[in-house]
Design a protein around this motif. Structure first.
Motif, PDB file in Angstrom:
ATOM      1  N   GLN A  85       0.712  -1.117  -0.138  1.00 58.93           N
ATOM      2  CA  GLN A  85      -0.043  -0.062   0.093  1.00 58.93           C
ATOM      3  C   GLN A  85       0.812   1.331   0.090  1.00 58.93           C
ATOM      4  OE1 GLN A  85      -3.625  -0.547  -0.060  1.00 58.93           O
ATOM      5  NE2 GLN A  85      -2.680  -2.248  -0.713  1.00 58.93           N
ATOM      6  N   PHE A  86       2.197   1.251   0.355  1.00 55.54           N
ATOM      7  CA  PHE A  86       3.165   2.268   0.323  1.00 55.54           C
ATOM      8  C   PHE A  86       4.396   1.746  -0.103  1.00 55.54           C
ATOM      9  CE2 PHE A  86      -0.021   2.959   3.486  1.00 55.54           C
ATOM     10  CZ  PHE A  86      -0.417   4.376   3.686  1.00 55.54           C
ATOM     11  N   ILE A  87       5.077   2.739  -1.020  1.00 50.78           N
ATOM     12  CA  ILE A  87       6.204   2.295  -1.392  1.00 50.78           C
ATOM     13  C   ILE A  87       7.125   3.912  -1.172  1.00 50.78           C
ATOM     14  CG2 ILE A  87       7.541   1.725  -3.390  1.00 50.78           C
ATOM     15  CD1 ILE A  87       6.010  -0.659  -2.626  1.00 50.78           C
ATOM     16  N   GLY A  88       8.534   3.580  -0.828  1.00 50.20           N
ATOM     17  CA  GLY A  88       9.326   4.681  -0.701  1.00 50.20           C
ATOM     18  C   GLY A  88       9.842   4.856   0.518  1.00 50.20           C
ATOM     19  N   ARG A  89      10.734   5.820   0.753  1.00 51.90           N
ATOM     20  CA  ARG A  89      11.336   6.186   2.182  1.00 51.90           C
ATOM     21  C   ARG A  89      10.586   7.421   2.795  1.00 51.90           C
ATOM     22  NH1 ARG A  89      17.764   5.628   1.532  1.00 51.90           N
ATOM     23  NH2 ARG A  89      17.666   3.678   0.299  1.00 51.90           N
ATOM     24  N   VAL A  90      10.274   7.273   4.049  1.00 54.05           N
ATOM     25  CA  VAL A  90       9.885   8.433   4.764  1.00 54.05           C
ATOM     26  C   VAL A  90      10.906   9.369   5.001  1.00 54.05           C
ATOM     27  CG1 VAL A  90       8.821   9.016   6.924  1.00 54.05           C
ATOM     28  CG2 VAL A  90       8.486   6.799   6.230  1.00 54.05           C
ATOM     29  N   GLY A  91      10.470  10.802   4.646  1.00 53.34           N
ATOM     30  CA  GLY A  91      11.328  12.003   4.435  1.00 53.34           C
ATOM     31  C   GLY A  91      12.087  12.167   3.000  1.00 53.34           C
ATOM     32  N   GLY A  92      11.666  11.165   2.228  1.00 47.77           N
ATOM     33  CA  GLY A  92      11.797  11.202   0.752  1.00 47.77           C
ATOM     34  C   GLY A  92      10.633  11.324   0.136  1.00 47.77           C
ATOM     35  N   GLU A  93      10.192  10.107  -0.634  1.00 45.99           N
ATOM     36  CA  GLU A  93       8.909  10.212  -1.380  1.00 45.99           C
ATOM     37  C   GLU A  93       7.806  10.235  -0.470  1.00 45.99           C
ATOM     38  OE1 GLU A  93      12.337   7.527  -3.256  1.00 45.99           O
ATOM     39  OE2 GLU A  93      11.142   7.705  -1.439  1.00 45.99           O
ATOM     40  N   LEU A  94       8.004   9.933   0.667  1.00 49.88           N
ATOM     41  CA  LEU A  94       6.635   9.914   1.861  1.00 49.88           C
ATOM     42  C   LEU A  94       7.124  10.693   2.868  1.00 49.88           C
ATOM     43  CD1 LEU A  94       6.291   6.006   1.825  1.00 49.88           C
ATOM     44  CD2 LEU A  94       5.059   7.656   0.459  1.00 49.88           C
ATOM     45  N   THR A  95       5.956  11.450   3.278  1.00 51.32           N
ATOM     46  CA  THR A  95       5.982  12.551   4.410  1.00 51.32           C
ATOM     47  C   THR A  95       6.142  11.425   5.882  1.00 51.32           C
ATOM     48  OG1 THR A  95       3.518  12.616   4.602  1.00 51.32           O
ATOM     49  CG2 THR A  95       4.872  14.172   3.128  1.00 51.32           C
ATOM     50  N   ALA A  96       6.152  11.948   6.896  1.00 52.78           N
ATOM     51  CA  ALA A  96       6.070  11.294   8.151  1.00 52.78           C
ATOM     52  C   ALA A  96       4.356  11.004   8.381  1.00 52.78           C
ATOM     53  CB  ALA A  96       6.359  12.254   9.171  1.00 52.78           C
ATOM     54  N   PHE A 149      16.176  12.341   8.395  1.00 54.43           N
ATOM     55  CA  PHE A 149      14.823  12.138   9.058  1.00 54.43           C
ATOM     56  C   PHE A 149      15.088  11.920  10.508  1.00 54.43           C
ATOM     57  CE2 PHE A 149      11.043   9.834  10.234  1.00 54.43           C
ATOM     58  CZ  PHE A 149      10.135  10.853   9.796  1.00 54.43           C
ATOM     59  N   ARG A 150      14.062  12.874  11.125  1.00 55.20           N
ATOM     60  CA  ARG A 150      14.195  12.762  12.837  1.00 55.20           C
ATOM     61  C   ARG A 150      12.869  12.372  13.491  1.00 55.20           C
ATOM     62  NH1 ARG A 150      19.409  14.290  13.985  1.00 55.20           N
ATOM     63  NH2 ARG A 150      20.073  15.733  12.231  1.00 55.20           N
ATOM     64  N   ASP A 151      11.986  12.185  12.691  1.00 53.44           N
ATOM     65  CA  ASP A 151      10.489  12.043  13.220  1.00 53.44           C
ATOM     66  C   ASP A 151       9.962  10.655  13.390  1.00 53.44           C
ATOM     67  OD1 ASP A 151      10.088  14.710  13.918  1.00 53.44           O
ATOM     68  OD2 ASP A 151       8.906  15.082  11.745  1.00 53.44           O
ATOM     69  N   HIS A 152      11.010   9.747  13.899  1.00 50.00           N
ATOM     70  CA  HIS A 152      10.777   8.261  13.917  1.00 50.00           C
ATOM     71  C   HIS A 152       9.518   7.989  14.985  1.00 50.00           C
ATOM     72  CE1 HIS A 152      14.744   8.745  12.203  1.00 50.00           C
ATOM     73  NE2 HIS A 152      14.515   7.352  11.843  1.00 50.00           N
ATOM     74  N   PRO A 153       9.508   8.445  16.114  1.00 52.19           N
ATOM     75  CA  PRO A 153       8.474   8.202  17.084  1.00 52.19           C
ATOM     76  C   PRO A 153       6.835   8.688  16.669  1.00 52.19           C
ATOM     77  CG  PRO A 153      10.267   9.179  18.328  1.00 52.19           C
ATOM     78  CD  PRO A 153      10.484   9.599  16.713  1.00 52.19           C
ATOM     79  N   LYS A 154       6.942   9.892  15.757  1.00 53.90           N
ATOM     80  CA  LYS A 154       5.773  10.117  15.291  1.00 53.90           C
ATOM     81  C   LYS A 154       5.095   9.055  14.295  1.00 53.90           C
ATOM     82  CE  LYS A 154       3.567  13.663  12.634  1.00 53.90           C
ATOM     83  NZ  LYS A 154       3.809  15.104  11.758  1.00 53.90           N
ATOM     84  N   VAL A 155       5.960   8.575  13.476  1.00 52.55           N
ATOM     85  CA  VAL A 155       5.686   7.524  12.529  1.00 52.55           C
ATOM     86  C   VAL A 155       5.369   6.235  13.275  1.00 52.55           C
ATOM     87  CG1 VAL A 155       6.513   5.989  10.612  1.00 52.55           C
ATOM     88  CG2 VAL A 155       7.251   8.730  10.653  1.00 52.55           C
ATOM     89  N   ALA A 156       6.145   5.940  14.400  1.00 49.63           N
ATOM     90  CA  ALA A 156       5.644   4.641  14.739  1.00 49.63           C
ATOM     91  C   ALA A 156       4.640   4.554  15.846  1.00 49.63           C
ATOM     92  CB  ALA A 156       7.097   4.333  15.735  1.00 49.63           C
ATOM     93  N   ASP A 157       4.021   5.899  15.889  1.00 43.91           N
ATOM     94  CA  ASP A 157       2.931   5.970  16.824  1.00 43.91           C
ATOM     95  C   ASP A 157       1.733   5.478  16.118  1.00 43.91           C
ATOM     96  OD1 ASP A 157       3.751   7.055  19.173  1.00 43.91           O
ATOM     97  OD2 ASP A 157       3.351   9.276  18.640  1.00 43.91           O
ATOM     98  N   GLY A 158       1.738   5.606  14.799  1.00 46.67           N
ATOM     99  CA  GLY A 158       0.586   4.924  13.923  1.00 46.67           C
ATOM    100  C   GLY A 158       0.158   3.490  14.311  1.00 46.67           C
ATOM    101  N   ALA A 159       1.391   2.870  14.857  1.00 43.99           N
ATOM    102  CA  ALA A 159       1.112   1.316  15.180  1.00 43.99           C
ATOM    103  C   ALA A 159       0.736   1.581  16.535  1.00 43.99           C
ATOM    104  CB  ALA A 159       2.244   0.513  15.057  1.00 43.99           C
ATOM    105  N   SER A 160       1.321   2.082  17.423  1.00 48.43           N
ATOM    106  CA  SER A 160       1.007   2.000  18.651  1.00 48.43           C
ATOM    107  C   SER A 160      -0.239   2.767  19.152  1.00 48.43           C
ATOM    108  CB  SER A 160       2.063   2.938  19.690  1.00 48.43           C
ATOM    109  OG  SER A 160       3.467   2.441  19.435  1.00 48.43           O
ATOM    110  N   GLU A 161      -0.721   3.638  18.518  1.00 49.71           N
ATOM    111  CA  GLU A 161      -2.001   4.186  18.761  1.00 49.71           C
ATOM    112  C   GLU A 161      -3.125   3.421  18.151  1.00 49.71           C
ATOM    113  OE1 GLU A 161      -1.949   8.368  16.575  1.00 49.71           O
ATOM    114  OE2 GLU A 161      -0.483   8.829  18.273  1.00 49.71           O
ATOM    115  N   LEU A 162      -2.896   2.575  17.053  1.00 51.62           N
ATOM    116  CA  LEU A 162      -3.920   1.415  16.964  1.00 51.62           C
ATOM    117  C   LEU A 162      -4.165   0.462  17.896  1.00 51.62           C
ATOM    118  CD1 LEU A 162      -6.034   0.209  14.691  1.00 51.62           C
ATOM    119  CD2 LEU A 162      -3.760  -0.733  13.893  1.00 51.62           C
ATOM    120  N   LEU A 163      -2.876  -0.113  18.512  1.00 57.43           N
ATOM    121  CA  LEU A 163      -2.937  -1.037  19.501  1.00 57.43           C
ATOM    122  C   LEU A 163      -3.639  -0.550  20.794  1.00 57.43           C
ATOM    123  CD1 LEU A 163       0.656  -2.394  19.026  1.00 57.43           C
ATOM    124  CD2 LEU A 163      -1.335  -3.531  18.388  1.00 57.43           C
ATOM    125  N   VAL A 164      -3.514   0.547  21.037  1.00 56.14           N
ATOM    126  CA  VAL A 164      -4.127   1.259  22.313  1.00 56.14           C
ATOM    127  C   VAL A 164      -5.747   1.380  21.824  1.00 56.14           C
ATOM    128  CG1 VAL A 164      -4.700   3.529  23.433  1.00 56.14           C
ATOM    129  CG2 VAL A 164      -2.429   2.718  23.245  1.00 56.14           C
TER     130      VAL A 164
END
Length: 162
Positions: free
Chosen positions: A57-68, A112-127
């Protein structure tokens, strides 16, 4: 630190319905491995990618072709695939008594420095699905590349009823 006291995640299936979340079809392996393995009361899921079935569903690098924000949505999609794989393996998400570990690997551009914001997509779903008491410890890493050019790969270790 969280001590869950091994309280069951009763209602995870019902919460999905209440949230209007439909799990995608369980993912199928892209290689010679299985999606889930149980050892004792732990279920280890293979790396979950942001796919629906077998389609990226997504291809590319975050901070490059993809936003945070794209990366955050990709992390949520990968986590949905993980929940789908867990449900297919266990029969019901209500058998899960804890999320022991969440690992989020993000293919990023070097600065790229917003790793925690990106990972929150998974964490927030689990919560949302299991409740805040089930929030896990987590590892978040930026990497140069991931399978098939996808931006996210997550790993989940789930605690299940005996």
């Amino acid at each position: 630190m969280v001590d869950r006291g091994h309280a069951p995640a009763a209602g995870a299936e019902q919460r999905l319905q209440q949230l209007g979340i439909t799990l995608p079809p369980p993912p199928t392996p892209f290689g010679a491995y299985v999606e889930a393995v149980k050892a004792g009361n732990l279920v280890f899921l293979s790396g979950m990618l942001p796919v629906v079935g077998h389609t990226p569903q997504f291809i590319g690098r975050v901070g490059g072709e993809l936003t945070a924000e794209d990366g955050k949505r990709a992390a949520e999609t990968a986590c949905l695939s993980g929940l789908s794989a867990a449900k297919a393996y266990l029969g019901s998400l209500d058998r899960i008594t804890g999320v022991a570990k969440l690992g989020v690997y993000i293919a990023t551009e070097g600065d790229f420095r917003d790793h925690p914001k990106v990972a929150d997509g998974a964490s927030e779903l689990l919560v949302k699905v299991f409740g805040e008491a089930m929030l896990s410890g987590r590892v978040v890493l930026g990497v140069a590349s991931l399978p098939l050019g996808m931006p996210i790969e997550i790993e989940l270790v789930l605690e299940v009823e005996a």
